[in-house]
Write an enzyme that holds these catalytic residues in place. Structure first.
Site, PDB file in Angstrom:
ATOM      1  N   GLU A 254       0.864  -1.182   0.000  1.00 58.01           N
ATOM      2  CA  GLU A 254       0.000   0.000   0.000  1.00 58.01           C
ATOM      3  C   GLU A 254       0.889   1.215   0.000  1.00 58.01           C
ATOM      4  O   GLU A 254       1.725   1.353   0.893  1.00 58.01           O
ATOM      5  CB  GLU A 254      -0.786   0.007   1.310  1.00 58.01           C
ATOM      6  CG  GLU A 254      -2.261  -0.137   1.218  1.00 58.01           C
ATOM      7  CD  GLU A 254      -2.856   0.402  -0.018  1.00 58.01           C
ATOM      8  OE1 GLU A 254      -3.117  -0.416  -0.891  1.00 58.01           O
ATOM      9  OE2 GLU A 254      -3.075   1.609  -0.141  1.00 58.01           O
ATOM     10  N   CYS A 288      -1.613   9.543   3.696  1.00 51.75           N
ATOM     11  CA  CYS A 288      -1.592   8.982   2.342  1.00 51.75           C
ATOM     12  C   CYS A 288      -2.765   9.508   1.530  1.00 51.75           C
ATOM     13  O   CYS A 288      -2.695   9.567   0.303  1.00 51.75           O
ATOM     14  CB  CYS A 288      -1.612   7.465   2.399  1.00 51.75           C
ATOM     15  SG  CYS A 288      -3.004   6.813   3.299  1.00 51.75           S
TER      16      CYS A 288
END
Ligand code: NAD
Length: 497
Positions: A254, A288
């Site tokens: 990720e 993020c």
């Protein structure tokens, strides 16, 4: 910190023991808001990772034989501890990674939500029963643990993300070797203490503190069956490309994003301004899902720009331990330099700078925090051009481009999708057709409508597409990465046809 770790520096947790490890080097954790050292830790080596992997391999055979429900019991203890220590742990997170105290506490809450989900999952159906082509046979898909799971995590959610990876991996019957981020080893220490307090069997959970070399020693070792990684695209791609070549080994990575918000001609501008401010400046742009591109229709561009810039001029940094602080510091001096390079790149590529508060005035820095890693908003407008690197590369700071578009939602999406990343994004619009078009055509793993790009619900899949991710090392979908599937057919008759 720990009652068990009575020596300074703090140690690794391997095979149910606290150990100094094999290396001679140590490193410090620092408070990003003050620059003060918090604690010293042993730096893990390849030999430490080797010991942890050996322990995890040895522990696997017994651990996998426990029922899901028995394994989940250890996680329920941790769930209660996370809840009881909510405020205290939130404060530790804030001291070590600098994010605002409200965000530090939210990190703890996200961790217990994840643990609750993973432990609760132990009582949910696993696998599928499917009809067999032959009436006398039963056909099932069954899941088995994969073995040893290597977990490598970033600093920005130092308690929640480790549980994204580890909680479900453990409940599913795997053992774990984890390396916390080098910026947040204190949070790592506390999580390891929680596993010890919960009485998890020796070798089932192991933690090695350290840097990227220790991470690489985990991800590249053949005893690791799955690597669960969250962090930068640079490191994630390196891991995925190395591990991807090994048969039988999985890497679910990720990574970052170059997230955008599309604000259409009929958008509610109160929602648009609020969403943009929250998405670009909260946690100092170091999420993020933070937005670095605001793609605004020409009809509302000027009004939006005026309102957004007015706030960006005023957004205050403050001591992140104060309850009402909106924006804390950047994580470390090297990251401040990286943010500056991104700001410089935008200038070199022709940005019209609207707000430059990268270097804050002395009177903007909270008293007693002069040595912190402070940066303020940098906001610019630039004409969209597909060749601009500043519109494609993640800065991971309060660095925001305003892009004016003229045309329909298709044009907005052309601009929106023109990055190598595909993590998170939002549309602000009052037109359901535009919203649905965005939902169906935005190249994203996480999409929001009339909301900031912020937050995640743990029972939804969390992950990106394109350069942002190659799998889901978190939440519901992580089950795929930590289990193997067996197609199981049982003959109920004496007939062997
Ligand atoms: P990073 O990639 O620098 O480090 C992440 C982890 O990888 C650390 O533990 C580090 O020590 C380790 N590491 C470094 N080099 C390694 C190597 N060669 N092999 C194995 N491990 C190695 O990332 P960071 O600075 O800690 O975190 C910020 C990044 O994480 C940003 O890009 C952000 O977008 C991303 N992030 C993504 C998500 C998401 O869910 N998509 C969530 C949080 C953060």
């Amino acid at each position: 910190m720990s009652e068990q770790a009575t020596t300074d520096p703090y140690r690794h947790y391997v095979n149910g023991e606290w150990t100094d490890g094999h290396g001679s080097e140590t490193f410090d954790s620092e408070n990003p808001a003050t620059g003060e050292p918090l604690a010293t830790f042993h730096r893990g080596t390849e030999a430490d990772v080797d010991a942890a992997l050996e322990a995890a391999e040895d522990a696997f055979e017994e651990w996998r034989e426990l029922s899901h429900i028995d394994r989940a019991e250890y996680l329920w203890d941790i769930y209660h501890e996370l809840r009881e220590r909510h405020d205290e742990l939130g404060e530790i997170i804030t001291k070590e990674c600098g994010k605002e105290i409200s965000e530090g506490k939210a990190d703890v809450a996200e961790a217990w939500h994840m643990v609750e989900w993973a432990a609760g999952n132990a009582r949910h159906p696993h696998g599928d029963v499917v009809p067999s082509e032959i009436g006398s046979k039963d056909a099932y898909m069954r899941r088995k643990p994969r073995g040893v799971i290597g977990c490598i995590t970033p600093w920005n959610f130092p308690v929640a993300i480790p549980f994204w990876h580890m909680a479900i991996a453990l409940v599913e019957g795997n053992t774990v070797v984890w390396k916390p981020a080098e910026q947040t080893p204190w949070c790592g220490q506390i999580i390891a203490e929680m596993f010890e307090d919960a009485g998890i069997p020796d070798g089932v959970f192991n933690m090695v503190q350290g840097f990227g070399d220790a991470g690489a020693a985990i991800s590249e070792d053949e005893r690791v069956d799955t690597v669960l990684f969250t962090g930068s695209a640079e490191v994630g791609h390196e891991i995925a490309s190395k591990v991807g070549g090994e048969p039988g080994k999985l890497a679910a990575c990720e990574m970052g994003g170059k997230n955008g918000i599309v604000i259409t001609e009929n958008a509610d501008l109160d929602i648009a301004v609020h969403s943009a401010v929250m998405s670009s400046f909260k946690t100092t742009g170091q999420r993020c899902v933070s937005s670095e591109r605001l793609i605004v229709h020409t009809d509302v561009y000027d009004e939006f720009k005026d309102r957004y810039v007015e706030i960006a001029e005023k957004v205050a940094v403050d001591d992140p331990l104060e309850e009402d602080t909106f924006m804390g510091p950047a994580i470390e001096p090297e990251h401040v330099e990286k943010i500056q390079k991104h700001n410089d790149l935008a200038r070199q590529e022709g940005a019209e700078v609207l707000v430059d508060r990268f270097e804050l005035d002395d009177d903007e820095i909270p008293d007693g925090h002069e040595d912190g890693n402070w940066v303020g908003p940098f906001v610019y407008e630039i004409e969209y051009d597909s060749d601009l690197r500043c519109l494609k590369e993640e800065c991971f700071g309060p660095h925001v481009a305003l892009l004016e578009y003229d045309g329909d939602i298709e044009r907005a999406l052309e601009i929106h999708n023109d990055t190598p990343y595909g993590l998170a994004g939002a549309i602000i619009s009052e037109d359901y057709r535009q919203i649905n078009y965005f939902r169906d055509h935005a190249e994203l793993g996480l999409a929001y409508a009339n909301l900031p790009c912020i937050g995640a619900e743990v029972h939804l899949p969390f992950g990106g597409v394109k350069k942002s991710g190659n799998g889901y090392p978190s939440a519901r979908e992580a089950i795929e990465a930590v289990t193997e599937r067996t197609a199981w057919t049982l003959n109920n008759s004496k007939d062997i046809e």
